[in-house]
Design a protein around this motif. Structure first.
Motif, short mmCIF file in Angstrom:
data_model
loop_
_atom_site.label_atom_id
_atom_site.label_comp_id
_atom_site.label_asym_id
_atom_site.label_seq_id
_atom_site.Cartn_x
_atom_site.Cartn_y
_atom_site.Cartn_z
N SER A 77 0.84 -1.19 0.00
CA SER A 77 0.00 0.00 0.00
C SER A 77 0.87 1.25 0.00
O SER A 77 1.96 1.26 0.59
N ARG A 78 0.38 2.29 -0.61
CA ARG A 78 1.12 3.56 -0.63
C ARG A 78 1.38 4.07 0.79
O ARG A 78 2.32 4.81 1.03
N HIS A 79 0.61 3.61 1.73
CA HIS A 79 0.76 4.05 3.11
C HIS A 79 1.82 3.24 3.85
O HIS A 79 2.03 3.45 5.04
N SER A 80 2.48 2.33 3.15
CA SER A 80 3.53 1.51 3.74
C SER A 80 4.89 2.13 3.50
O SER A 80 5.10 2.82 2.51
N GLU A 81 5.82 1.84 4.38
CA GLU A 81 7.19 2.28 4.21
C GLU A 81 7.94 1.29 3.32
O GLU A 81 7.68 0.08 3.36
#
Length: 179
Positions: free
Chosen positions: A68-72
């Motif tokens: 996900s784009r919200h992951s590092e």
């Protein structure tokens, strides 16, 4: 048998230790080795996230990993070094998955634009069309005076923090250092 493309080096995580500390052992992004893998992974995302760019890394064995784009990026790679990292967006055209946008935007790995061949190779092996280069290339440099990571814009090689000159060659290969 696949061989890794000729790349200058791999990229270790160089960001804040507290973000690295959030990585869970054995938990990584989804391996994408075919358009079917991509379709299945995208289908499992909440509908609002399917149209957003996502986080990617290219593992040392050349595998494209997505999260996900919200992951590092460091989490997507399970804390391991990578051949490249950034953000990627996909579009379906004529029954085929294509990359609509791809960047090396990862302030945790700060990959050089020369990491493109690893991305290209992984996309081609997965059967995913691509634009042939980073659509949004980012130039990262570490200030040799204050050790801050910088994004170079408009060919202006000056540290945004201390205004010291930045090197022309990629040098972001050390973890964050106390200033």
């Amino acid at each position: 048998m696949w061989h890794a493309p000729c790349v200058k080096w791999h990229y270790d995580y160089v960001g804040p230790a507290e973000i690295r500390g959030q990585v869970r052992v054995g938990v990584r992004g989804a391996a994408i080795t075919s358009s079917g893998d991509l379709e299945a992974w995208l289908g499992g995302l909440p509908s609002g996230e399917r149209e957003e760019p996502c986080t990617f890394v290219i593992e040392l064995d050349g595998t494209l990993m997505l999260a996900s784009r919200h992951s590092e990026h460091v989490a997507c790679a399970a804390g391991e070094p990578v051949l490249s990292a950034g953000e990627v967006a996909f579009v379906r055209e004529g029954g085929r998955w294509l990359v609509s946008e791809v960047s090396n935007q990862s302030t945790g790995c700060c990959p050089d634009v020369t990491s493109w061949p690893a991305v290209e190779s992984a996309l081609e092996r997965a059967g995913l069309g691509h634009p042939g280069t980073f659509t949004h290339p980012m130039v990262f440099r570490r200030c040799t005076a204050c050790h801050q990571r910088n994004i170079v814009k408009d060919d202006f090689y000056v540290c945004a923090v201390c205004e010291a000159p930045l090197p022309r060659a990629w040098n972001v290969n050390q973890p964050d250092e106390p200033v």
